[in-house]
Motif scaffolding. Structure first.
Motif, PDB file in Angstrom:
ATOM      1  N   UNK A  51      21.305  20.303  35.047  1.00  0.00           N
ATOM      2  CA  UNK A  51      20.259  20.150  36.061  1.00  0.00           C
ATOM      3  C   UNK A  51      20.544  18.936  36.941  1.00  0.00           C
ATOM      4  N   UNK A  52      20.987  17.838  36.312  1.00  0.00           N
ATOM      5  CA  UNK A  52      21.288  16.637  37.080  1.00  0.00           C
ATOM      6  C   UNK A  52      22.428  16.844  38.050  1.00  0.00           C
ATOM      7  N   UNK A  53      23.505  17.472  37.589  1.00  0.00           N
ATOM      8  CA  UNK A  53      24.659  17.703  38.463  1.00  0.00           C
ATOM      9  C   UNK A  53      24.306  18.685  39.573  1.00  0.00           C
ATOM     10  N   UNK A  54      23.555  19.741  39.232  1.00  0.00           N
ATOM     11  CA  UNK A  54      23.138  20.715  40.245  1.00  0.00           C
ATOM     12  C   UNK A  54      22.287  20.038  41.316  1.00  0.00           C
ATOM     13  N   UNK A  55      21.287  19.284  40.877  1.00  0.00           N
ATOM     14  CA  UNK A  55      20.415  18.593  41.825  1.00  0.00           C
ATOM     15  C   UNK A  55      21.216  17.638  42.704  1.00  0.00           C
ATOM     16  N   UNK A  56      22.105  16.882  42.077  1.00  0.00           N
ATOM     17  CA  UNK A  56      22.914  15.931  42.830  1.00  0.00           C
ATOM     18  C   UNK A  56      23.842  16.590  43.828  1.00  0.00           C
ATOM     19  N   UNK A 249      11.716  13.540  35.652  1.00  0.00           N
ATOM     20  CA  UNK A 249      10.423  13.282  35.022  1.00  0.00           C
ATOM     21  C   UNK A 249       9.862  14.516  34.330  1.00  0.00           C
ATOM     22  N   UNK A 250       9.869  15.678  35.021  1.00  0.00           N
ATOM     23  CA  UNK A 250       9.308  16.859  34.366  1.00  0.00           C
ATOM     24  C   UNK A 250      10.183  17.337  33.209  1.00  0.00           C
ATOM     25  N   UNK A 251      11.506  17.116  33.305  1.00  0.00           N
ATOM     26  CA  UNK A 251      12.391  17.444  32.183  1.00  0.00           C
ATOM     27  C   UNK A 251      12.088  16.518  30.998  1.00  0.00           C
ATOM     28  N   UNK A 252      11.856  15.249  31.283  1.00  0.00           N
ATOM     29  CA  UNK A 252      11.502  14.258  30.263  1.00  0.00           C
ATOM     30  C   UNK A 252      10.218  14.661  29.537  1.00  0.00           C
ATOM     31  N   UNK A 253       9.197  15.057  30.289  1.00  0.00           N
ATOM     32  CA  UNK A 253       7.949  15.483  29.676  1.00  0.00           C
ATOM     33  C   UNK A 253       8.137  16.738  28.843  1.00  0.00           C
ATOM     34  N   UNK A 254       8.894  17.681  29.366  1.00  0.00           N
ATOM     35  CA  UNK A 254       9.073  18.964  28.680  1.00  0.00           C
ATOM     36  C   UNK A 254       9.940  18.833  27.439  1.00  0.00           C
ATOM     37  N   UNK A 255      11.056  18.119  27.545  1.00  0.00           N
ATOM     38  CA  UNK A 255      12.035  18.092  26.470  1.00  0.00           C
ATOM     39  C   UNK A 255      11.785  16.995  25.435  1.00  0.00           C
ATOM     40  N   UNK A 256      11.409  15.801  25.872  1.00  0.00           N
ATOM     41  CA  UNK A 256      11.252  14.694  24.925  1.00  0.00           C
ATOM     42  C   UNK A 256       9.815  14.524  24.453  1.00  0.00           C
ATOM     43  N   UNK A 372      22.198  12.977  34.797  1.00  0.00           N
ATOM     44  CA  UNK A 372      22.414  13.956  33.744  1.00  0.00           C
ATOM     45  C   UNK A 372      23.382  13.456  32.692  1.00  0.00           C
ATOM     46  N   UNK A 373      24.409  12.731  33.121  1.00  0.00           N
ATOM     47  CA  UNK A 373      25.377  12.146  32.181  1.00  0.00           C
ATOM     48  C   UNK A 373      24.725  11.023  31.386  1.00  0.00           C
ATOM     49  N   UNK A 374      23.915  10.198  32.084  1.00  0.00           N
ATOM     50  CA  UNK A 374      23.255   9.078  31.415  1.00  0.00           C
ATOM     51  C   UNK A 374      22.270   9.581  30.352  1.00  0.00           C
ATOM     52  N   UNK A 375      21.581  10.684  30.634  1.00  0.00           N
ATOM     53  CA  UNK A 375      20.652  11.248  29.649  1.00  0.00           C
ATOM     54  C   UNK A 375      21.380  11.554  28.347  1.00  0.00           C
ATOM     55  N   UNK A 376      22.580  12.156  28.474  1.00  0.00           N
ATOM     56  CA  UNK A 376      23.346  12.475  27.281  1.00  0.00           C
ATOM     57  C   UNK A 376      23.807  11.252  26.520  1.00  0.00           C
ATOM     58  N   UNK A 377      24.069  10.148  27.210  1.00  0.00           N
ATOM     59  CA  UNK A 377      24.593   8.940  26.566  1.00  0.00           C
ATOM     60  C   UNK A 377      23.504   7.965  26.136  1.00  0.00           C
ATOM     61  N   UNK A 378      22.469   7.803  26.966  1.00  0.00           N
ATOM     62  CA  UNK A 378      21.462   6.772  26.693  1.00  0.00           C
ATOM     63  C   UNK A 378      20.040   7.302  26.716  1.00  0.00           C
ATOM     64  N   UNK A 379      19.873   8.609  26.869  1.00  0.00           N
ATOM     65  CA  UNK A 379      18.539   9.182  26.878  1.00  0.00           C
ATOM     66  C   UNK A 379      17.820   8.954  28.207  1.00  0.00           C
ATOM     67  N   UNK A 380      16.590   9.429  28.268  1.00  0.00           N
ATOM     68  CA  UNK A 380      15.813   9.284  29.498  1.00  0.00           C
ATOM     69  C   UNK A 380      15.475   7.821  29.779  1.00  0.00           C
TER      70      UNK A 380
END
Length: 410
Positions: A51-56, A249-256, A372-380
């Protein structure tokens, strides 16, 4: 030299037509698409990194197309710029939502291709907005004009967010699907291209004067290249922080935080209500503090909100921080447009609008793509923390610019 006001009243015909079409498209983008598109992608089986790469990628395309779009708008006019952008976005979003008719292995390429086209269409639409408002507004009432736009944004985005949070629930039984499936989200998202299509006949009725060109006495006026470069850097820093918030933000609310879709929509809607209230203060704040000081202060405030969000991962803190940040972002967007438009002569307004959009596109795309990469490494928390640092850097750069420009003019 400033041209005489072509419109003596704020609520003139051209302004009302522009705002009608803009309200329809803002309802679609900031309301429906802003709440549901990432959730649709999650139900398709894509993760936060995709999602991050697509949006970017789309926002990068917007940034790269902003300057050519400025040339296009200067050549064909503001009305054509608005209509072209709306038409391209209506077609491309419709195509993107048809992704499920293809074999699954083609989904990523299809989504990337049409998402990029969508943001290419956003370029002439976005570039045309601020110069059009400057043209159809009385000079002494421009702050009020931009405030009306901000209030309208808050109202329609509130309505869109509130409705978006309920639409999947409404569509699910009709489609014999659950909220864990993409069908209810896809059906709701079709309101977005319909809204863009509805804006076309409204904007077709605009009657605008041609974009100003330098008078013979101004022929020596060169493009303010250094000023535009500084503006692009400051806008990049400001909007990179905003981009992290908008994209995740909405991904953070939904997933975490495992927040229900209806509550995600309600939080988004409440944020827009508060942004309406703060927007009403824009003329007073800008008159007393000035565009530059206001921009620096609200950017610092956004940094504080994102810092709190990164440090305290609870729904209540996330909701309050988001609401405050969105309110400040609304003020920042209006102050940024006025600040940049008033820096230059009328014939450079489409150029400075293009540069402003380059900065916004690069900021949003960098935040989304790298986020999107940072989420995988350090979370939201890592994403929001980096956004806070960028926003703080933007506030510092804005203060430095104000000091240097003040000394140069003294």
């Amino acid at each position: 030299m400033e041209q005489p006001d072509p419109e003596p009243r704020i609520l003139n015909r051209n302004f009302l037509l522009y705002m009608d079409g803009w309200a329809v498209t803002a309802f679609a983008y900031f309301g429906i698409l802003g709440v549901l598109f990432n959730l649709f992608l999650l139900r398709l089986g894509f993760g936060a990194e995709f999602i991050g790469v697509l949006t970017g990628s789309g926002q990068l395309a917007w940034a790269l197309c902003a300057l050519p779009a400025g040339l296009f708008v200067r050549r064909f006019g503001l009305r054509i710029g608005l209509m072209t952008g709306a038409l391209v976005q209506a077609v491309s979003i419709t195509a993107m939502l048809s992704v499920e008719v293809l074999p699954r292995e083609l989904w990523p390429a299809w989504l990337f291709g049409w998402w990029i086209v969508t943001w290419m269409g956003a370029a002439p639409l976005a570039v045309s907005g601020a110069p059009l408002l400057m043209q159809v507004s009385p000079t002494h009432r421009r702050r009020e004009t931009f405030t009306i736009q901000a209030v309208m944004l808050g109202v329609v985005a509130f309505a869109g967010s509130l409705i978006a949070g309920q639409l999947p629930t409404w569509f699910a039984p009709m489609l014999n699907a659950s909220l864990d499936q993409p069908a209810p989200y896809r059906a709701a998202l079709y309101l977005v291209p319909i809204s863009y299509a509805l804006a076309l006949p409204i904007w077709a009725r605009l009657k605008l004067t041609p974009i100003a060109i330098p008078a013979s006495s101004e022929s020596h006026d060169r493009q303010p290249t250094r000023l535009l470069a500084v503006l692009a850097v400051m806008v990049f820093l400001q909007t990179a922080a905003e981009g992290a918030l908008r994209a995740f933000f909405n991904v953070y609310l939904d997933q975490q935080l495992l927040t229900p879709v209806s509550l995600i929509g309600l939080i988004g809607a409440f944020a827009q209500v508060i942004s309406v209230a703060t927007a009403l203060s824009i003329p007073i704040v800008l008159r007393r503090a000035g565009n530059a000081n206001t921009l620096g202060a609200v950017t610092f405030g956004i940094a504080v909100c994102m810092t709190v969000m990164a440090l305290v991962p609870t729904l209540a803190v996330a909701a309050v921080s988001y609401v405050l940040a969105i309110s400040l972002i609304g003020i920042a967007a209006q102050a940024r447009q006025l600040f940049s438009q008033e820096l230059v002569a009328p014939h450079w307004r489409t150029t400075v609008s293009s540069v402003n959009n380059v900065g916004v596109g690069l900021g949003w795309s960098s935040a989304a793509g790298l986020g999107g990469v940072v989420v995988g490494a350090a979370g939201f928390a890592g994403v929001f923390g980096i956004g806070a640092a960028l926003s703080l850097a933007a506030a510092i750069s804005m203060a430095a610019f104000t000091i240097v420009r003040g000394r140069a003019s003294s």
